[in-house]
Design a protein around this motif. Structure first.
Motif, PDB file in Angstrom:
ATOM      1  N   LYS A 138       0.826  -1.214   0.000  1.00 61.35           N
ATOM      2  CA  LYS A 138       0.000   0.000   0.000  1.00 61.35           C
ATOM      3  C   LYS A 138       0.855   1.256   0.000  1.00 61.35           C
ATOM      4  CE  LYS A 138      -4.059  -1.991   2.281  1.00 61.35           C
ATOM      5  NZ  LYS A 138      -4.963  -1.916   3.454  1.00 61.35           N
ATOM      6  N   ASP A 139       1.981   1.210   0.701  1.00 64.28           N
ATOM      7  CA  ASP A 139       2.862   2.388   0.745  1.00 64.28           C
ATOM      8  C   ASP A 139       3.450   2.697  -0.626  1.00 64.28           C
ATOM      9  OD1 ASP A 139       2.351   2.588   3.438  1.00 64.28           O
ATOM     10  OD2 ASP A 139       4.184   1.551   4.059  1.00 64.28           O
ATOM     11  N   SER A 140       3.627   1.667  -1.446  1.00 65.52           N
ATOM     12  CA  SER A 140       4.204   1.891  -2.768  1.00 65.52           C
ATOM     13  C   SER A 140       3.212   2.530  -3.733  1.00 65.52           C
ATOM     14  CB  SER A 140       4.703   0.566  -3.355  1.00 65.52           C
ATOM     15  OG  SER A 140       3.616  -0.281  -3.682  1.00 65.52           O
ATOM     16  N   TRP A 141       1.919   2.490  -3.416  1.00 61.24           N
ATOM     17  CA  TRP A 141       0.919   3.070  -4.303  1.00 61.24           C
ATOM     18  C   TRP A 141       1.138   4.568  -4.498  1.00 61.24           C
ATOM     19  CZ3 TRP A 141      -4.050   0.474  -1.888  1.00 61.24           C
ATOM     20  CH2 TRP A 141      -4.022  -0.896  -2.178  1.00 61.24           C
ATOM     21  N   VAL A 142       1.548   5.227  -3.442  1.00 60.36           N
ATOM     22  CA  VAL A 142       1.737   6.680  -3.513  1.00 60.36           C
ATOM     23  C   VAL A 142       2.902   7.018  -4.444  1.00 60.36           C
ATOM     24  CG1 VAL A 142       2.198   8.761  -2.166  1.00 60.36           C
ATOM     25  CG2 VAL A 142       0.809   6.925  -1.185  1.00 60.36           C
ATOM     26  N   GLY A 185       2.107   4.505  -8.169  1.00 57.89           N
ATOM     27  CA  GLY A 185       0.785   4.417  -8.778  1.00 57.89           C
ATOM     28  C   GLY A 185       0.294   2.985  -8.833  1.00 57.89           C
ATOM     29  N   CYS A 218       0.484  -3.185  -8.703  1.00 57.29           N
ATOM     30  CA  CYS A 218       1.532  -2.169  -8.767  1.00 57.29           C
ATOM     31  C   CYS A 218       2.864  -2.859  -9.049  1.00 57.29           C
ATOM     32  CB  CYS A 218       1.594  -1.359  -7.469  1.00 57.29           C
ATOM     33  SG  CYS A 218       2.052  -2.341  -6.034  1.00 57.29           S
ATOM     34  N   SER A 261      -7.794   5.352  -3.130  1.00 58.89           N
ATOM     35  CA  SER A 261      -7.549   6.800  -3.199  1.00 58.89           C
ATOM     36  C   SER A 261      -7.311   7.164  -4.669  1.00 58.89           C
ATOM     37  CB  SER A 261      -6.348   7.244  -2.356  1.00 58.89           C
ATOM     38  OG  SER A 261      -6.279   8.658  -2.344  1.00 58.89           O
ATOM     39  N   GLN A 288      -6.032   9.608  -6.313  1.00 59.82           N
ATOM     40  CA  GLN A 288      -4.757  10.149  -6.777  1.00 59.82           C
ATOM     41  C   GLN A 288      -3.693   9.070  -6.948  1.00 59.82           C
ATOM     42  OE1 GLN A 288      -6.275  10.998  -3.925  1.00 59.82           O
ATOM     43  NE2 GLN A 288      -4.842  11.033  -2.193  1.00 59.82           N
ATOM     44  N   ASN A 289      -3.931   7.861  -6.379  1.00 58.24           N
ATOM     45  CA  ASN A 289      -2.963   6.780  -6.527  1.00 58.24           C
ATOM     46  C   ASN A 289      -3.241   5.898  -7.741  1.00 58.24           C
ATOM     47  OD1 ASN A 289      -1.746   7.592  -4.131  1.00 58.24           O
ATOM     48  ND2 ASN A 289      -2.973   6.199  -2.881  1.00 58.24           N
TER      49      ASN A 289
END
Length: 223
Positions: free
Chosen positions: A129-133, A136, A159, A193, A195-196
């Motif tokens: 999940k942290d890598s989504w920001v 993408g 991702c 989210s 934006q991701n």
């Protein structure tokens, strides 16, 4: 012909070693004892007793029987025996014996232990999940049927690190038109989210193409 058969049977009987009953505690019951051929019963008793004591054969057979009945009475798939957690549970019980321990019951499995495992899975998924920001994410969706022929639509977030299963929606009784599919995708995008999310990948049937246009209208930056 009868004489020939009798002669053959006699030769066979003469060629067999003298049968000796099994020592007590080995083989079947006293009503139908097993047979050792051509072996000294006193020597065999000592050897078998030592082997049984060293390897705890009786206890092993009893435990194997209980495990087998668990599979048979609950209709468990035999593939479950290959589950590493199934094997590790028995290894842990052997290497770390706990006096008076009983396995988890019905209520704890469906409440407290389930909540703990869910929290553990969420913790393991945090790096993804942290890598989504930073990288993408792509939302992928497809329809399929389960073993009970229920129509399902699954949603995955993919991702650079790898795919992550989000949910499977039971669409039984629903009309899978563009509005229904678009609502599932939009809810998943909001969960991740917006934006991701970089893009949405679906089947190329007409209703999915139309749903994609609705998603693009809602989120212009998503392809």
């Amino acid at each position: 012909m009868q004489r020939v058969v009798e002669e053959v049977e006699l030769r066979v009987k003469q060629s067999l070693p003298r049968p000796v009953p099994l020592p007590s505690g080995i083989g079947s019951s006293s009503a139908s004892p097993g047979i050792w051929y051509g072996l000294d019963p006193k020597k065999k008793k000592g050897v078998s007793g030592a082997i049984e004591k060293a390897f705890n054969i009786g206890a092993r057979e009893k435990l194997d029987g209980e495990i087998a009945r668990m599979f048979y009475t609950c209709g468990l798939s035999f593939h479950f025996a290959r589950n590493p957690h199934y094997v590790n549970a028995f290894k842990s019980a052997y290497t770390n014996p706990i006096s008076g321990y009983l396995p988890p019951g019905y209520n704890s499995l469906r409440t407290t232990l389930l909540q703990k495992e869910k929290a553990n899975i969420e913790r393991l998924l945090n790096p993804i999940k942290d890598s989504w920001v930073l990288k993408g994410v792509s939302v992928c969706s497809d329809g399929w049927s389960d073993s009970q022929q229920r129509p399902l639509i699954n949603i995955l977030a993919v991702c650079e690190i790898g795919p992550m299963f989000l949910k499977a929606v039971n669409c039984e009784g629903e009309v899978k038109d563009k509005h229904f599919i678009a609502s599932l995708l939009i809810d998943s995008i909001r969960e991740i989210s917006p934006q991701n999310v970089v893009r949405v990948i679906t089947d190329n049937v007409v209703n999915c193409k139309a749903a994609g246009l609705l998603v693009e209208a809602k989120f212009p930056h998503i392809f």
